[in-house]
Write a protein that holds these residues in place. Structure first.
Motif, PDB file in Angstrom:
ATOM      1  N   LEU A 278       0.871  -1.178   0.000  1.00 23.58           N
ATOM      2  CA  LEU A 278       0.000   0.000   0.000  1.00 23.58           C
ATOM      3  C   LEU A 278       0.905   1.224   0.000  1.00 23.58           C
ATOM      4  O   LEU A 278       1.450   1.623   1.029  1.00 23.58           O
ATOM      5  N   ASP A 279       1.099   1.806  -1.188  1.00 22.04           N
ATOM      6  CA  ASP A 279       2.034   2.925  -1.361  1.00 22.04           C
ATOM      7  C   ASP A 279       1.248   4.227  -1.488  1.00 22.04           C
ATOM      8  O   ASP A 279       1.252   4.887  -2.532  1.00 22.04           O
ATOM      9  N   SER A 280       0.563   4.577  -0.418  1.00 21.64           N
ATOM     10  CA  SER A 280      -0.249   5.791  -0.396  1.00 21.64           C
ATOM     11  C   SER A 280      -0.406   6.252   1.036  1.00 21.64           C
ATOM     12  O   SER A 280      -1.205   5.687   1.788  1.00 21.64           O
ATOM     13  N   SER A 323       3.883   1.548   2.712  1.00 25.05           N
ATOM     14  CA  SER A 323       4.940   2.412   2.196  1.00 25.05           C
ATOM     15  C   SER A 323       4.540   3.858   2.442  1.00 25.05           C
ATOM     16  O   SER A 323       3.665   4.398   1.766  1.00 25.05           O
ATOM     17  N   SER A 324       5.180   4.486   3.420  1.00 25.17           N
ATOM     18  CA  SER A 324       4.803   5.849   3.794  1.00 25.17           C
ATOM     19  C   SER A 324       5.738   6.903   3.213  1.00 25.17           C
ATOM     20  O   SER A 324       5.301   7.905   2.662  1.00 25.17           O
ATOM     21  N   SER A 325       7.034   6.669   3.327  1.00 25.59           N
ATOM     22  CA  SER A 325       7.996   7.693   2.929  1.00 25.59           C
ATOM     23  C   SER A 325       8.328   7.596   1.434  1.00 25.59           C
ATOM     24  O   SER A 325       8.142   6.553   0.807  1.00 25.59           O
ATOM     25  N   PRO A 326       8.843   8.689   0.851  1.00 26.05           N
ATOM     26  CA  PRO A 326       9.302   8.632  -0.547  1.00 26.05           C
ATOM     27  C   PRO A 326      10.385   7.577  -0.752  1.00 26.05           C
ATOM     28  O   PRO A 326      10.451   6.948  -1.815  1.00 26.05           O
ATOM     29  N   GLN A 327      11.214   7.379   0.269  1.00 25.43           N
ATOM     30  CA  GLN A 327      12.272   6.363   0.164  1.00 25.43           C
ATOM     31  C   GLN A 327      11.672   4.965   0.065  1.00 25.43           C
ATOM     32  O   GLN A 327      12.133   4.120  -0.711  1.00 25.43           O
ATOM     33  N   ASP A 328      10.606   4.707   0.864  1.00 26.89           N
ATOM     34  CA  ASP A 328       9.911   3.422   0.778  1.00 26.89           C
ATOM     35  C   ASP A 328       9.356   3.212  -0.621  1.00 26.89           C
ATOM     36  O   ASP A 328       9.441   2.112  -1.189  1.00 26.89           O
ATOM     37  N   SER A 329       8.766   4.268  -1.165  1.00 31.51           N
ATOM     38  CA  SER A 329       8.155   4.171  -2.488  1.00 31.51           C
ATOM     39  C   SER A 329       9.198   3.890  -3.565  1.00 31.51           C
ATOM     40  O   SER A 329       8.995   3.047  -4.442  1.00 31.51           O
ATOM     41  N   MET A 330      10.324   4.589  -3.500  1.00 26.17           N
ATOM     42  CA  MET A 330      11.376   4.377  -4.500  1.00 26.17           C
ATOM     43  C   MET A 330      11.985   2.982  -4.402  1.00 26.17           C
ATOM     44  O   MET A 330      12.412   2.411  -5.409  1.00 26.17           O
ATOM     45  N   ALA A 331      12.006   2.420  -3.198  1.00 27.78           N
ATOM     46  CA  ALA A 331      12.574   1.078  -3.014  1.00 27.78           C
ATOM     47  C   ALA A 331      11.764   0.018  -3.744  1.00 27.78           C
ATOM     48  O   ALA A 331      12.296  -1.043  -4.106  1.00 27.78           O
ATOM     49  N   ILE A 332      10.487   0.296  -4.001  1.00 25.86           N
ATOM     50  CA  ILE A 332       9.641  -0.668  -4.712  1.00 25.86           C
ATOM     51  C   ILE A 332      10.151  -0.897  -6.124  1.00 25.86           C
ATOM     52  O   ILE A 332       9.962  -1.975  -6.700  1.00 25.86           O
ATOM     53  N   GLY A 351       0.068  11.888  -7.617  1.00 29.53           N
ATOM     54  CA  GLY A 351       0.417  10.857  -6.654  1.00 29.53           C
ATOM     55  C   GLY A 351       1.486   9.899  -7.150  1.00 29.53           C
ATOM     56  O   GLY A 351       2.077  10.065  -8.222  1.00 29.53           O
ATOM     57  N   ARG A 352       1.683   8.846  -6.343  1.00 29.04           N
ATOM     58  CA  ARG A 352       2.795   7.930  -6.606  1.00 29.04           C
ATOM     59  C   ARG A 352       2.555   6.956  -7.745  1.00 29.04           C
ATOM     60  O   ARG A 352       3.513   6.379  -8.284  1.00 29.04           O
ATOM     61  N   ILE A 353       1.294   6.745  -8.130  1.00 26.28           N
ATOM     62  CA  ILE A 353       1.031   5.775  -9.196  1.00 26.28           C
ATOM     63  C   ILE A 353       1.722   6.181 -10.489  1.00 26.28           C
ATOM     64  O   ILE A 353       2.197   5.327 -11.255  1.00 26.28           O
TER      65      ILE A 353
END
Length: 467
Positions: A278-280, A323-332, A351-353
């Motif tokens: 859940l990246d949001s 996934s809360s932080s931008p770093q978490d999102s980029m790690a995906i 958003g991140r999508i």
């Protein structure tokens, strides 16, 4: 005599806004929604009010989705200082929704201004800020379902459960003028009866005027059992290709229901080789609000199939990664296969999508799953309509990913449910169709007449009717 003027969501799906007005009543808005689609910094300067915000006495809000609430910060920025009436859960969700929205807007504005400065142009000033969101929240007043409250000396409102998202309401507006009582019912967004986490929409029988949404007025949804089976098949076929799945997330309602059904698939062994992410940040916060409210309801109040003590985030999918932080999102981005990514926004307007599309939309092993309506002008609508070349962050991308739509997860009532709901009104009230594209509203109007002998008119932007 009171009038209602259609200021938004008239033959379109976003931007819900209707104004009730009379000499005794003053001016009251039903919703103050944002149009969706495109870069917010470019879009919002073109949004303007057909009235002076300071002239509005109160706002009655049907629910927290931005296409119904998103212009409230601009409204207060330009002078509104009245009460914003909503259900208790809507007020709680409003904080999450509006803060996320203003942060996305200001980020878009910052990027836009950098480009303008490089071209020698003056930067744009924000049309609203976090301070305006704070004022919106300070003006908000919460009300329970089923209990009338005054919005003026001669008018009262009662909220009824619309079954769309947490806190969503059907608005029953009653006005007394010259010894006569008149009632207007605004459906807001009516829920899909198959939604497992929501009640069915409340049935009302008395009204002089009914404003009813028609988002899916031209079709019915696929049965939820077939939809879940379709999701299972997509997961298996994408796994066979060694790919990943991206699901644009509507943070309120759709994400929570999707997590529930993914939890069912997990228990049935269909997600053993998948990492659900859940990246949001907004969807995570909204889900916490859902948990908070669900845990205060007993099993007779809501259609939950789990003990009240359970948490959507903790118990539905034990291996769910938040996934809360931008770093978490980029790690995906480092996950080569087996990632099922739920990320905002639901119509891919921000958003991140969009960042995940940048990494995977060109990969034929990838799958994009849409679970909700995609409005005209949004990236989501372009993809659903089969667009093969899209632009992301100023660059062109070839769409090779598989594009799928799961109709059964819609949070809106389908055609037959809309017809069934409005058929309960007695005495032939005036029916006005709003919140739908013209083709959907035309189809719904014709269907109401041929099947139920109910005459329904289609609202026209900036036109008004008396009641």
């Amino acid at each position: 005599m009171a009038t209602v003027r259609f200021l938004g969501a008239a033959q379109e799906v976003t931007g819900s806004c209707h104004m009730i007005e009379s000499p005794e009543l003053g001016r009251i808005l039903l919703d103050c929604g944002m149009h969706q689609g495109g870069n917010a910094a470019k879009r919002l300067p073109d949004e303007y009010f057909e009235f002076a915000p300071a002239s509005i006495n109160a706002v009655v809000l049907s629910h927290a989705h931005l296409d119904h609430s998103g212009m409230l910060p601009k409204l207060v920025h330009e002078g509104f200082n009245g009460v914003i009436h909503a259900t208790s859960a809507t007020v709680e969700l409003l904080e999450v929704m509006l803060l996320d929205s203003v942060n996305l807007y200001l980020s878009d504005l910052e990027r836009t201004n950098r480009r303008r400065l490089r071209r020698g142009k003056e930067p744009l000033e924000p049309i609203y800020t976090e301070q305006d969101v704070a004022k919106v929240l300070s003006l908000s007043k919460a009300h329970p379902y089923g209990q009338p409250f005054k919005v003026a000396t001669n008018a009262s409102v009662t909220f009824h459960d619309a079954g769309h998202i947490l806190g969503s309401a059907i608005t029953e507006f009653c006005i007394e003028e010259k010894g006569k009582s008149r009632t207007l019912v605004f459906s807001g967004d009516l829920g899909n009866k198959s939604a497992i986490l929501m009640n069915d929409p409340t049935i009302l029988e008395k009204a002089d005027v009914v404003l009813m949404e028609g988002t899916y007025g031209d079709r019915n949804h696929r049965p939820i059992e077939d939809t879940v089976e379709q999701l299972r098949t997509i997961i298996r076929e994408t796994e066979h290709k060694g790919g990943n799945i991206m699901i644009p997330a509507f943070a309120v309602g759709r994400t929570q229901e999707l997590l529930f059904y993914l939890g069912q698939l997990y228990k049935q062994g269909d997600l053993q080789n998948w990492q659900v992410i859940l990246d949001s940040p907004m969807a995570i916060e909204v889900t916490k609000v859902y948990d908070h409210w669900f845990n205060q309801l007993d099993k007779e109040d809501i259609k939950l199939v789990r003990p009240a003590a359970h948490s959507i985030l903790k118990d539905f999918i034990p291996r769910l990664l938040l996934s809360s932080s931008p770093q978490d999102s980029m790690a995906i981005n480092k996950i080569s296969k087996g990632a099922l990514i739920i990320a905002g926004s639901g119509m891919c307007t921000g958003g991140r999508i969009r960042h995940h599309f940048k990494q995977r939309i060109w990969d034929s092993r990838s799958t994009v799953i849409f679970c909700g309506f995609q409005a005209r002008g949004t990236l989501g609508r372009l993809l659903v309509d089969g667009k093969k070349h899209i632009k992301l962050f100023g660059e062109d991308y070839l769409v090779k990913a598989r594009i799928e739509t799961l109709g059964g997860f819609s949070a809106h009532a389908g055609q037959s449910e809309l017809i069934e709901w409005v058929s309960h009104f007695k005495g032939s009230p005036r029916i006005m169709l709003v919140h739908g594209e013209s083709t959907a509203l035309d189809t719904l109007s014709n269907k109401l007449w041929t099947d139920k002998n109910i005459e329904a008119e289609i609202a026209v932007q900036n036109h008004c009717i008396a009641f």
